[in-house]
Design a protein around this motif. Structure first.
Motif, PDB file in Angstrom:
ATOM      1  N   ALA A  17      -8.817 -22.866  15.990  1.00 20.76           N
ATOM      2  CA  ALA A  17      -8.846 -21.509  15.436  1.00 20.76           C
ATOM      3  C   ALA A  17      -8.128 -21.486  14.091  1.00 20.76           C
ATOM      4  O   ALA A  17      -8.573 -20.825  13.142  1.00 20.76           O
ATOM      5  CB  ALA A  17      -8.193 -20.534  16.411  1.00 20.76           C
ATOM      6  N   TYR A  18      -7.041 -22.218  13.992  1.00 20.21           N
ATOM      7  CA  TYR A  18      -6.314 -22.341  12.718  1.00 20.21           C
ATOM      8  C   TYR A  18      -7.199 -23.001  11.657  1.00 20.21           C
ATOM      9  O   TYR A  18      -7.267 -22.527  10.511  1.00 20.21           O
ATOM     10  CB  TYR A  18      -5.032 -23.141  12.960  1.00 20.21           C
ATOM     11  N   PHE A  19      -7.898 -24.072  12.016  1.00 19.02           N
ATOM     12  CA  PHE A  19      -8.780 -24.723  11.043  1.00 19.02           C
ATOM     13  C   PHE A  19      -9.895 -23.779  10.589  1.00 19.02           C
ATOM     14  O   PHE A  19     -10.271 -23.763   9.414  1.00 19.02           O
ATOM     15  CB  PHE A  19      -9.377 -26.007  11.623  1.00 19.02           C
ATOM     16  N   ASP A  20     -10.427 -23.004  11.529  1.00 20.66           N
ATOM     17  CA  ASP A  20     -11.455 -22.028  11.152  1.00 20.66           C
ATOM     18  C   ASP A  20     -10.893 -21.008  10.157  1.00 20.66           C
ATOM     19  O   ASP A  20     -11.570 -20.608   9.208  1.00 20.66           O
ATOM     20  CB  ASP A  20     -11.985 -21.311  12.395  1.00 20.66           C
ATOM     21  N   LEU A  21      -9.660 -20.574  10.373  1.00 20.38           N
ATOM     22  CA  LEU A  21      -9.041 -19.579   9.491  1.00 20.38           C
ATOM     23  C   LEU A  21      -8.880 -20.103   8.067  1.00 20.38           C
ATOM     24  O   LEU A  21      -9.043 -19.352   7.103  1.00 20.38           O
ATOM     25  CB  LEU A  21      -7.680 -19.159  10.043  1.00 20.38           C
ATOM     26  N   ILE A  22      -8.555 -21.397   7.932  1.00 17.21           N
ATOM     27  CA  ILE A  22      -8.342 -21.946   6.585  1.00 17.21           C
ATOM     28  C   ILE A  22      -9.605 -22.606   6.029  1.00 17.21           C
ATOM     29  O   ILE A  22      -9.580 -23.175   4.937  1.00 17.21           O
ATOM     30  CB  ILE A  22      -7.162 -22.934   6.559  1.00 17.21           C
ATOM     31  N   GLY A  23     -10.712 -22.534   6.796  1.00 16.38           N
ATOM     32  CA  GLY A  23     -11.992 -23.043   6.300  1.00 16.38           C
ATOM     33  C   GLY A  23     -12.124 -24.546   6.315  1.00 16.38           C
ATOM     34  O   GLY A  23     -12.847 -25.118   5.486  1.00 16.38           O
ATOM     35  N   LEU A  24     -11.463 -25.210   7.266  1.00 17.83           N
ATOM     36  CA  LEU A  24     -11.517 -26.670   7.346  1.00 17.83           C
ATOM     37  C   LEU A  24     -12.435 -27.080   8.496  1.00 17.83           C
ATOM     38  O   LEU A  24     -12.257 -26.665   9.640  1.00 17.83           O
ATOM     39  CB  LEU A  24     -10.109 -27.226   7.563  1.00 17.83           C
ATOM     40  N   LYS A  25     -13.430 -27.910   8.201  1.00 16.51           N
ATOM     41  CA  LYS A  25     -14.408 -28.319   9.205  1.00 16.51           C
ATOM     42  C   LYS A  25     -13.801 -29.343  10.162  1.00 16.51           C
ATOM     43  O   LYS A  25     -12.895 -30.099   9.802  1.00 16.51           O
ATOM     44  CB  LYS A  25     -15.652 -28.887   8.520  1.00 16.51           C
ATOM     45  N   HIS A  26     -14.334 -29.350  11.405  1.00 16.55           N
ATOM     46  CA  HIS A  26     -13.807 -30.264  12.414  1.00 16.55           C
ATOM     47  C   HIS A  26     -14.936 -30.724  13.334  1.00 16.55           C
ATOM     48  O   HIS A  26     -16.014 -30.136  13.367  1.00 16.55           O
ATOM     49  CB  HIS A  26     -12.688 -29.599  13.220  1.00 16.55           C
ATOM     50  N   THR A  27     -14.657 -31.776  14.101  1.00 21.18           N
ATOM     51  CA  THR A  27     -15.701 -32.427  14.896  1.00 21.18           C
ATOM     52  C   THR A  27     -15.938 -31.782  16.256  1.00 21.18           C
ATOM     53  O   THR A  27     -16.831 -32.215  16.988  1.00 21.18           O
ATOM     54  CB  THR A  27     -15.341 -33.908  15.119  1.00 21.18           C
ATOM     55  N   SER A  28     -15.148 -30.789  16.636  1.00 25.13           N
ATOM     56  CA  SER A  28     -15.300 -30.176  17.952  1.00 25.13           C
ATOM     57  C   SER A  28     -16.171 -28.923  17.896  1.00 25.13           C
ATOM     58  O   SER A  28     -16.576 -28.473  16.817  1.00 25.13           O
ATOM     59  CB  SER A  28     -13.923 -29.814  18.519  1.00 25.13           C
ATOM     60  N   ALA A  29     -16.432 -28.377  19.077  1.00 28.28           N
ATOM     61  CA  ALA A  29     -17.120 -27.091  19.165  1.00 28.28           C
ATOM     62  C   ALA A  29     -16.197 -25.998  18.637  1.00 28.28           C
ATOM     63  O   ALA A  29     -15.037 -26.250  18.296  1.00 28.28           O
ATOM     64  CB  ALA A  29     -17.512 -26.813  20.614  1.00 28.28           C
ATOM     65  N   SER A  30     -16.688 -24.774  18.582  1.00 31.34           N
ATOM     66  CA  SER A  30     -15.866 -23.671  18.101  1.00 31.34           C
ATOM     67  C   SER A  30     -14.671 -23.469  19.021  1.00 31.34           C
ATOM     68  O   SER A  30     -14.674 -23.868  20.183  1.00 31.34           O
ATOM     69  CB  SER A  30     -16.686 -22.385  18.040  1.00 31.34           C
ATOM     70  N   PHE A  31     -13.640 -22.815  18.492  1.00 35.76           N
ATOM     71  CA  PHE A  31     -12.413 -22.649  19.276  1.00 35.76           C
ATOM     72  C   PHE A  31     -12.666 -21.896  20.573  1.00 35.76           C
ATOM     73  O   PHE A  31     -12.055 -22.184  21.606  1.00 35.76           O
ATOM     74  CB  PHE A  31     -11.319 -21.965  18.448  1.00 35.76           C
ATOM     75  N   TYR A  32     -13.600 -20.934  20.569  1.00 33.59           N
ATOM     76  CA  TYR A  32     -13.848 -20.184  21.801  1.00 33.59           C
ATOM     77  C   TYR A  32     -14.489 -21.071  22.865  1.00 33.59           C
ATOM     78  O   TYR A  32     -14.104 -21.030  24.033  1.00 33.59           O
ATOM     79  CB  TYR A  32     -14.748 -18.969  21.547  1.00 33.59           C
ATOM     80  N   GLN A  33     -15.482 -21.867  22.475  1.00 32.13           N
ATOM     81  CA  GLN A  33     -16.123 -22.766  23.431  1.00 32.13           C
ATOM     82  C   GLN A  33     -15.119 -23.774  23.989  1.00 32.13           C
ATOM     83  O   GLN A  33     -15.140 -24.100  25.179  1.00 32.13           O
ATOM     84  CB  GLN A  33     -17.294 -23.516  22.780  1.00 32.13           C
ATOM     85  N   MET A  34     -14.220 -24.251  23.135  1.00 32.46           N
ATOM     86  CA  MET A  34     -13.209 -25.207  23.593  1.00 32.46           C
ATOM     87  C   MET A  34     -12.244 -24.534  24.577  1.00 32.46           C
ATOM     88  O   MET A  34     -11.881 -25.110  25.607  1.00 32.46           O
ATOM     89  CB  MET A  34     -12.450 -25.773  22.390  1.00 32.46           C
ATOM     90  N   ALA A  35     -11.823 -23.310  24.259  1.00 32.81           N
ATOM     91  CA  ALA A  35     -10.920 -22.589  25.161  1.00 32.81           C
ATOM     92  C   ALA A  35     -11.597 -22.305  26.501  1.00 32.81           C
ATOM     93  O   ALA A  35     -10.987 -22.450  27.573  1.00 32.81           O
ATOM     94  CB  ALA A  35     -10.468 -21.289  24.510  1.00 32.81           C
ATOM     95  N   LEU A  36     -12.859 -21.913  26.445  1.00 34.08           N
ATOM     96  CA  LEU A  36     -13.607 -21.618  27.666  1.00 34.08           C
ATOM     97  C   LEU A  36     -13.706 -22.847  28.562  1.00 34.08           C
ATOM     98  O   LEU A  36     -13.399 -22.783  29.757  1.00 34.08           O
ATOM     99  CB  LEU A  36     -15.009 -21.116  27.301  1.00 34.08           C
TER     100      LEU A  36
END
Length: 326
Positions: free
Chosen positions: A94-113
């Motif tokens: 979620a922090y990476f999404d806020l600062i606009g940095l791409k990552h290799t995982s699913a979105s933070f919500y899918q990961m939390a779920l």
């Protein structure tokens, strides 16, 4: 120009040492002709970049950069190798999404779920995916062991709701074994799950995005020397992991179909490895790991190798998929 890739590893959970091992394997195998990889330790005591001499440079959390010899290094992408919190549960993503940095995982919500076993099961069951009968408890809830046994039967599994690598999991064969098992699970998490025992063949299957498509990897059969596939079985050689699994063609087809369906139901992307128990040929879903082990001996890399995908190709694909994501 080569992209700067931050390989985050460590984390805040009991899985920290396993994550450091996975992260170092990614660092050693990532294509250094295409990328500039950096080892980034995300630990309770601080976030730092380690160079090849193990000199540490603090991460600037304003933009997840660091400075070395007077030069600021900006990352193009993050490779997530953190098992557990804060990588697998989505917090740092979620922090990476806020600062606009791409990552290799699913979105933070899918990961939390998917990190929350109860919530994952509640979603997949709505789509008719078979699973064990379960009871959910919060720490402090009144516990009626007789009522629990009446619902799930014995033996049963008692596990933390939000944890990985089989930390805190017990198999209770009798009523007397349940309270110690509950205490063990609560030591890892304030929420626990009690599930019925499924008597059948355990298999694990990786589903990833590969070259723009959802790909189901070869299936692995789990044969443990212990009472179940616990930490010792997973990491200390007390199990056989047989790839491809010794199951019938019909069983393989069912597992592959359900694994792909679950991946899509949960709106996943990136890596995943899910566990199933085959009962009378029907796959029953147990859980999904979204930052699976990535060492040479880990199950998902074994499956990728069986599919003809090297570690370098596996990691490069994850990075390229992340860089192309909108």
């Amino acid at each position: 120009m080569k992209k700067n890739i931050a390989i985050i590893m460590g984390g805040y959970s009991s899985e920290v040492d396993i994550s450091l091992k996975s992260g170092n394997v990614v660092y050693n195998h990532v294509d250094k002709e295409k990328y500039n990889p950096y080892r980034v330790h995300v630990l309770q005591e601080g976030w730092t970049v380690l160079d090849d001499e193990n000199t540490e440079y603090p991460i600037d959390k304003n933009d997840f950069s660091f400075s070395r010899n007077g030069s600021k290094v900006i990352f193009d992408c993050v490779f997530n190798a953190i098992h557990g919190s804060p990588g697998e549960n989505g917090t740092v993503l979620a922090y990476f999404d806020l600062i606009g940095l791409k990552h290799t995982s699913a979105s933070f919500y899918q990961m939390a779920l998917t990190f929350n076993k109860r919530d994952t099961l509640s979603v997949v069951k709505q789509y008719g995916i078979p699973a064990a009968t379960s009871v959910y408890l919060n720490q402090g809830d009144a516990i009626n062991l007789d009522a629990i046994i009446e619902k799930v039967g014995l033996p049963c599994f008692i596990k933390p709701n939000n944890a990985g690598s089989s930390f805190g999991i017990s198999k209770a064969h009798t009523k007397e074994e349940m309270n110690p098992a509950l205490e063990k699970a609560y030591a890892e998490d304030s929420e626990i799950l009690i599930e019925s025992f499924l008597d059948g063949t355990e298999v694990s299957v990786g589903v990833i995005q590969y070259k723009g498509k959802t790909k189901v990897l070869p299936i692995t059969e789990i044969v443990t020397e212990n009472d179940f596939f616990d930490y010792e079985a997973k990491y200390e050689g007390k199990s056989q992991e047989i790839t491809p699994a010794r199951i019938s063609d019909d069983e393989e087809k069912r597992v592959r179909e359900i694994a792909k369906k679950v991946y899509e139901i949960l709106n996943m992307s990136g890596f995943s490895r899910s566990e199933y128990i085959l009962v009378d040929g029907i796959p029953h879903f147990l859980e999904m790991n979204t930052v699976p082990g990535l060492t040479e001996e880990s199950i998902l890399p074994q499956q990728a190798n069986e599919a003809g995908i090297s570690l370098q190709a596996l990691f490069s694909n994850a990075i390229e998929t992340a860089l192309k994501a909108s």
